[in-house]
Design an enzyme around this catalytic site. Sequence first.
Site, short mmCIF file in Angstrom:
data_model
loop_
_atom_site.label_atom_id
_atom_site.label_comp_id
_atom_site.label_asym_id
_atom_site.label_seq_id
_atom_site.Cartn_x
_atom_site.Cartn_y
_atom_site.Cartn_z
N LYS A 73 0.81 -1.16 -0.21
CA LYS A 73 -0.08 0.07 0.06
C LYS A 73 0.76 1.34 -0.04
O LYS A 73 0.20 2.26 -0.22
CB LYS A 73 -0.94 -0.10 1.17
CG LYS A 73 -1.66 -1.35 1.33
CD LYS A 73 -2.33 -1.02 2.96
CE LYS A 73 -2.81 -2.60 3.31
NZ LYS A 73 -3.11 -2.76 4.80
N GLY A 74 2.14 1.12 0.19
CA GLY A 74 3.09 2.07 0.58
C GLY A 74 3.31 3.02 -0.51
O GLY A 74 3.33 4.42 -0.30
N GLU A 79 7.86 2.79 -6.24
CA GLU A 79 7.90 2.20 -4.94
C GLU A 79 8.02 3.41 -4.06
O GLU A 79 8.44 4.68 -4.43
CB GLU A 79 9.07 1.37 -4.71
CG GLU A 79 8.63 -0.08 -4.47
CD GLU A 79 8.21 -0.62 -3.15
OE1 GLU A 79 7.51 0.49 -2.69
OE2 GLU A 79 8.34 -1.59 -2.88
N ASP A 82 14.63 -0.41 1.27
CA ASP A 82 15.20 -0.54 2.44
C ASP A 82 16.43 -1.45 2.10
O ASP A 82 17.49 -1.12 1.71
CB ASP A 82 14.43 -1.01 3.44
CG ASP A 82 14.86 -0.95 5.06
OD1 ASP A 82 15.94 -0.58 5.10
OD2 ASP A 82 14.28 -1.55 5.64
N LYS A 117 17.37 3.96 1.22
CA LYS A 117 18.28 3.89 2.42
C LYS A 117 19.41 3.26 1.81
O LYS A 117 19.49 1.89 1.99
CB LYS A 117 17.77 3.18 3.44
CG LYS A 117 16.29 3.60 3.94
CD LYS A 117 16.00 2.73 5.35
CE LYS A 117 14.49 3.09 5.74
NZ LYS A 117 13.83 2.23 6.76
N PHE A 158 13.89 4.30 10.72
CA PHE A 158 12.50 3.82 10.37
C PHE A 158 11.71 5.19 10.08
O PHE A 158 11.49 6.00 10.82
CB PHE A 158 12.03 2.98 11.40
CG PHE A 158 10.53 2.27 10.75
CD1 PHE A 158 10.83 1.28 9.90
CD2 PHE A 158 9.53 2.96 11.05
CE1 PHE A 158 9.71 0.75 9.45
CE2 PHE A 158 8.28 2.18 10.35
CZ PHE A 158 8.48 1.16 9.59
N ASP A 191 3.92 3.43 6.53
CA ASP A 191 3.39 3.22 7.73
C ASP A 191 4.34 2.56 8.91
O ASP A 191 5.36 1.95 8.62
CB ASP A 191 1.94 2.27 7.50
CG ASP A 191 2.63 0.77 7.32
OD1 ASP A 191 3.55 0.57 6.52
OD2 ASP A 191 2.28 -0.27 8.30
N ARG A 226 0.06 6.50 7.32
CA ARG A 226 0.05 6.76 6.30
C ARG A 226 -0.22 7.95 5.35
O ARG A 226 -0.10 8.44 4.63
CB ARG A 226 -0.39 5.45 5.35
CG ARG A 226 0.16 3.95 5.57
CD ARG A 226 -0.69 3.00 4.45
NE ARG A 226 -0.57 1.75 4.91
CZ ARG A 226 0.46 0.79 4.55
NH1 ARG A 226 1.66 1.60 3.90
NH2 ARG A 226 0.53 -0.20 5.08
P1 IMP Z 1 13.02 -4.13 1.76
O1 IMP Z 1 12.58 -5.33 1.10
O2 IMP Z 1 13.72 -4.24 3.04
O3 IMP Z 1 13.62 -3.14 0.64
O4 IMP Z 1 11.35 -3.14 2.27
C1 IMP Z 1 10.57 -2.82 1.31
C2 IMP Z 1 9.48 -2.49 2.03
O5 IMP Z 1 9.25 -2.42 3.58
C3 IMP Z 1 8.90 -1.21 1.63
O6 IMP Z 1 8.25 -1.14 0.43
C4 IMP Z 1 8.04 -0.54 2.66
O7 IMP Z 1 6.89 -0.96 2.59
C5 IMP Z 1 8.65 -1.11 3.94
N1 IMP Z 1 9.84 -0.39 4.51
C6 IMP Z 1 11.14 -0.24 4.52
N2 IMP Z 1 11.60 0.52 5.11
C7 IMP Z 1 10.41 1.37 5.98
C8 IMP Z 1 10.51 2.57 6.86
O8 IMP Z 1 11.24 3.05 7.02
N3 IMP Z 1 9.29 3.00 7.01
C9 IMP Z 1 8.03 2.05 6.74
N4 IMP Z 1 8.17 1.16 5.62
C10 IMP Z 1 9.21 0.77 5.35
MG MG Z 2 6.21 -0.73 0.02
#
Ligand code: IMP
Ligand code: MG
Length: 183
Positions: free
Chosen positions: A47-48, A103, A107, A135, A156, A163, A169
Amino acid sequence: MEVQDVRDDLEEILYTREQIQQKIAELAAEIDRDYADKDVLIVGVLKGAVMVMADLARALKSHVTMDWMAVSSYGSGTKSSGVVRILKDLDADLMNRHVLIVEDIIDSGLTLSWLKANLESRGPASLEICTLLRKPEAAKVDIDVKYVGMDIPNKFVVGYGLDFSEKYRNLDCIGILAPHVYS
Ligand code: IMP
Ligand code: MG
């Protein structure tokens, strides 16, 4: 919801709504230029990415088709699990389409690298990624991301679609969540 509505919950405001809109306009201009002679299908990751998709799509000057996918890589905590599950698949057939994944944040990169491989296997003419936030210090895999809004510290963050336990959100800016909220 604005920053004063969640005042004590944020350690710091990273980007105001004006700064976010400025960044989105810059990304849209690049995308308009790169896809000038192509039809693009933008794929929002639920949903982000809802807010980014809504604002990016309106900032673009060319026609786009919009589709959505929901994947899950997180529980209700703040660390990536690396386990990705499709909760809602795309409606569109990607064969020979120019696809741009939109996206909110990268992260560890685990979610996107999985998603990219998955969509790549569906035969698109091209496949690129646009993310509002990234990040760099959290990266666990190397992915080629063509459009990046801003690189942020390994903290974070919430707001503008992002969220913590489904909250924040609808906050209009992006801020670092204060540790007292999740610890
Ligand atoms: P990744 O697989 O670690 O790159 O994480 C991807 C997903 O984790 C993102 O699309 C977000 O939905 C969530 N996410 C990662 N970091 C954050 C943050 O700092 N705040 C909120 N959601 C996060
Ligand atoms: Mg996301």
